[in-house]
Write an enzyme that holds these catalytic residues in place. Structure first.
Site, PDB file in Angstrom:
ATOM      1  N   CYS A  83       8.140  -4.215 -32.480  1.00  0.00           N
ATOM      2  CA  CYS A  83       7.370  -5.428 -32.204  1.00  0.00           C
ATOM      3  C   CYS A  83       5.912  -5.187 -32.580  1.00  0.00           C
ATOM      4  O   CYS A  83       5.369  -4.107 -32.370  1.00  0.00           O
ATOM      5  CB  CYS A  83       7.503  -5.866 -30.745  1.00  0.00           C
ATOM      6  SG  CYS A  83       6.347  -5.090 -29.604  1.00  0.00           S
ATOM      7  N   GLU A  84       5.322  -6.191 -33.187  1.00  0.00           N
ATOM      8  CA  GLU A  84       3.960  -6.009 -33.695  1.00  0.00           C
ATOM      9  C   GLU A  84       2.917  -6.070 -32.576  1.00  0.00           C
ATOM     10  O   GLU A  84       1.763  -5.731 -32.801  1.00  0.00           O
ATOM     11  CB  GLU A  84       3.641  -7.031 -34.784  1.00  0.00           C
ATOM     12  CG  GLU A  84       3.536  -8.467 -34.312  1.00  0.00           C
ATOM     13  CD  GLU A  84       3.289  -9.422 -35.486  1.00  0.00           C
ATOM     14  OE1 GLU A  84       3.546  -9.049 -36.634  1.00  0.00           O
ATOM     15  OE2 GLU A  84       2.828 -10.541 -35.213  1.00  0.00           O
ATOM     16  N   HIS A  85       3.322  -6.476 -31.399  1.00  0.00           N
ATOM     17  CA  HIS A  85       2.357  -6.576 -30.307  1.00  0.00           C
ATOM     18  C   HIS A  85       2.180  -5.263 -29.557  1.00  0.00           C
ATOM     19  O   HIS A  85       1.105  -4.977 -29.048  1.00  0.00           O
ATOM     20  CB  HIS A  85       2.780  -7.669 -29.325  1.00  0.00           C
ATOM     21  CG  HIS A  85       2.865  -9.017 -29.961  1.00  0.00           C
ATOM     22  ND1 HIS A  85       3.926  -9.883 -29.783  1.00  0.00           N
ATOM     23  CD2 HIS A  85       2.024  -9.630 -30.821  1.00  0.00           C
ATOM     24  CE1 HIS A  85       3.719 -10.977 -30.492  1.00  0.00           C
ATOM     25  NE2 HIS A  85       2.580 -10.856 -31.131  1.00  0.00           N
ATOM     26  N   HIS A  86       3.264  -4.475 -29.472  1.00  0.00           N
ATOM     27  CA  HIS A  86       3.187  -3.225 -28.715  1.00  0.00           C
ATOM     28  C   HIS A  86       3.623  -2.008 -29.541  1.00  0.00           C
ATOM     29  O   HIS A  86       3.560  -0.889 -29.062  1.00  0.00           O
ATOM     30  CB  HIS A  86       4.071  -3.307 -27.471  1.00  0.00           C
ATOM     31  CG  HIS A  86       3.759  -4.482 -26.594  1.00  0.00           C
ATOM     32  ND1 HIS A  86       4.382  -5.696 -26.734  1.00  0.00           N
ATOM     33  CD2 HIS A  86       2.871  -4.619 -25.584  1.00  0.00           C
ATOM     34  CE1 HIS A  86       3.900  -6.549 -25.839  1.00  0.00           C
ATOM     35  NE2 HIS A  86       2.977  -5.925 -25.135  1.00  0.00           N
TER      36      HIS A  86
ATOM     37  N   GLN B 100      10.477 -11.235 -33.554  1.00  0.00           N
ATOM     38  CA  GLN B 100      11.871 -11.600 -33.801  1.00  0.00           C
ATOM     39  C   GLN B 100      11.992 -12.922 -34.566  1.00  0.00           C
ATOM     40  O   GLN B 100      12.833 -13.073 -35.445  1.00  0.00           O
ATOM     41  CB  GLN B 100      12.600 -11.685 -32.453  1.00  0.00           C
ATOM     42  CG  GLN B 100      14.097 -11.913 -32.609  1.00  0.00           C
ATOM     43  CD  GLN B 100      14.801 -11.976 -31.273  1.00  0.00           C
ATOM     44  OE1 GLN B 100      14.303 -11.433 -30.273  1.00  0.00           O
ATOM     45  NE2 GLN B 100      15.946 -12.620 -31.223  1.00  0.00           N
TER      46      GLN B 100
ATOM     47  N   HIS C  31      14.172  -6.232 -26.221  1.00  0.00           N
ATOM     48  CA  HIS C  31      12.806  -5.787 -26.514  1.00  0.00           C
ATOM     49  C   HIS C  31      12.357  -4.728 -25.510  1.00  0.00           C
ATOM     50  O   HIS C  31      12.266  -5.004 -24.317  1.00  0.00           O
ATOM     51  CB  HIS C  31      11.842  -6.978 -26.468  1.00  0.00           C
ATOM     52  CG  HIS C  31      12.088  -7.968 -27.564  1.00  0.00           C
ATOM     53  ND1 HIS C  31      11.238  -8.105 -28.640  1.00  0.00           N
ATOM     54  CD2 HIS C  31      13.100  -8.848 -27.769  1.00  0.00           C
ATOM     55  CE1 HIS C  31      11.714  -9.035 -29.460  1.00  0.00           C
ATOM     56  NE2 HIS C  31      12.841  -9.505 -28.949  1.00  0.00           N
TER      57      HIS C  31
ATOM     58  N   CYS D 298       9.468  -3.582 -25.133  1.00  0.00           N
ATOM     59  CA  CYS D 298       8.174  -3.880 -24.505  1.00  0.00           C
ATOM     60  C   CYS D 298       8.374  -4.685 -23.225  1.00  0.00           C
ATOM     61  O   CYS D 298       7.531  -4.653 -22.328  1.00  0.00           O
ATOM     62  CB  CYS D 298       7.240  -4.590 -25.477  1.00  0.00           C
ATOM     63  SG  CYS D 298       7.839  -6.149 -26.129  1.00  0.00           S
TER      64      CYS D 298
HETATM   65 ZN   LIG Z   1       6.176  -6.383 -27.734  1.00  0.00          ZN
END
Ligand SMILES: [Zn+2]
Length: 204
Positions: free
Chosen positions: A90-93, A131, A159, A161
């Site tokens: 995931c690009e956020h975490h 996703q 996920h 995260c």
């Molecule tokens: Zn994430």
């Protein structure tokens, strides 16, 4: 629709990747660890190698993957490839999310070698992703390469995260879909796809 976007996005692995290990060594220190202790001594290099692999999709050329495996046919029934396993970040975490993708299309004049579809999924999964975009990119790429009557993609994922950080655990599984052409416009096509995927029965 910006049709060629998914395909043309090929980036060469950056030379800077070689500089990741020192950053990881620095991070270990900042996390309160001793980067010199035996168990961690070679960890930065291993992380660098792992990260290069997990983001290797940036360097993958979709045309090279397809490599001419397109065949003219008089076949107009739905083609479905179910339960394609994928692993992404995931690009956020930058934590993993993983799951299964179901890909279908209705041929117009040609089909693609079946083994190519999981490789297309990998090319987009091995990047920093969300996703929703991963699902869209796979659908658009199939659309651009095969030019079928329609494409349907369903993606089920878990996920880390959400799972590991202990927030909203009940939502750690997510489903996304992308429907193009007949899959978007025709309910009977969509229903046939959903029945063939029968995602209740696949044990995910
Ligand atoms: Zn994430």
């Amino acid at each position: 629709m910006k049709s060629n976007k998914a395909i043309v996005k090929v980036m060469r692995p950056t030379q800077k990747a070689a500089g990741i290990a020192p950053l990881i060594r620095d991070m270990l220190g900042k996390l309160g660890e001793d980067p010199e202790r035996e168990g961690l001594a070679r960890t930065p290099e291993r992380v660098e190698q792992a990260m290069k692999f997990l983001t290797s999709g940036y360097g993958m050329d979709i045309r090279q993957i397809v490599n001419g495996a397109l065949y003219e046919v008089k076949y107009d029934e739905m083609v479905v490839v179910k339960d394609i396993e994928f692993f992404s970040l995931c690009e956020h975490h930058m934590l993993p999310f993983y799951g299964k993708m179901h890909v279908a299309y209705l041929p117009k004049t040609r089909v693609i070698g079946l083994s190519k579809i999981p490789r297309i999924v990998d090319a987009f999964a091995r990047r920093l992703q969300i996703q929703e975009r991963l699902t869209q990119e796979v659908a658009q790429t199939i659309q651009e390469i095969i030019e079928p009557v329609g494409v349907g993609v369903i993606c089920e994922a878990r996920h880390f995260c959400m799972m590991m950080r202990g927030v909203e655990k009940q939502h750690s599984g997510a489903m996304t879909s992308a429907m193009l052409g007949d899959f978007r416009d025709r309910k009977d096509t969509r229903d046939e796809f959903l029945a063939l995927v029968n995602h209740k029965g696949n044990g995910f």
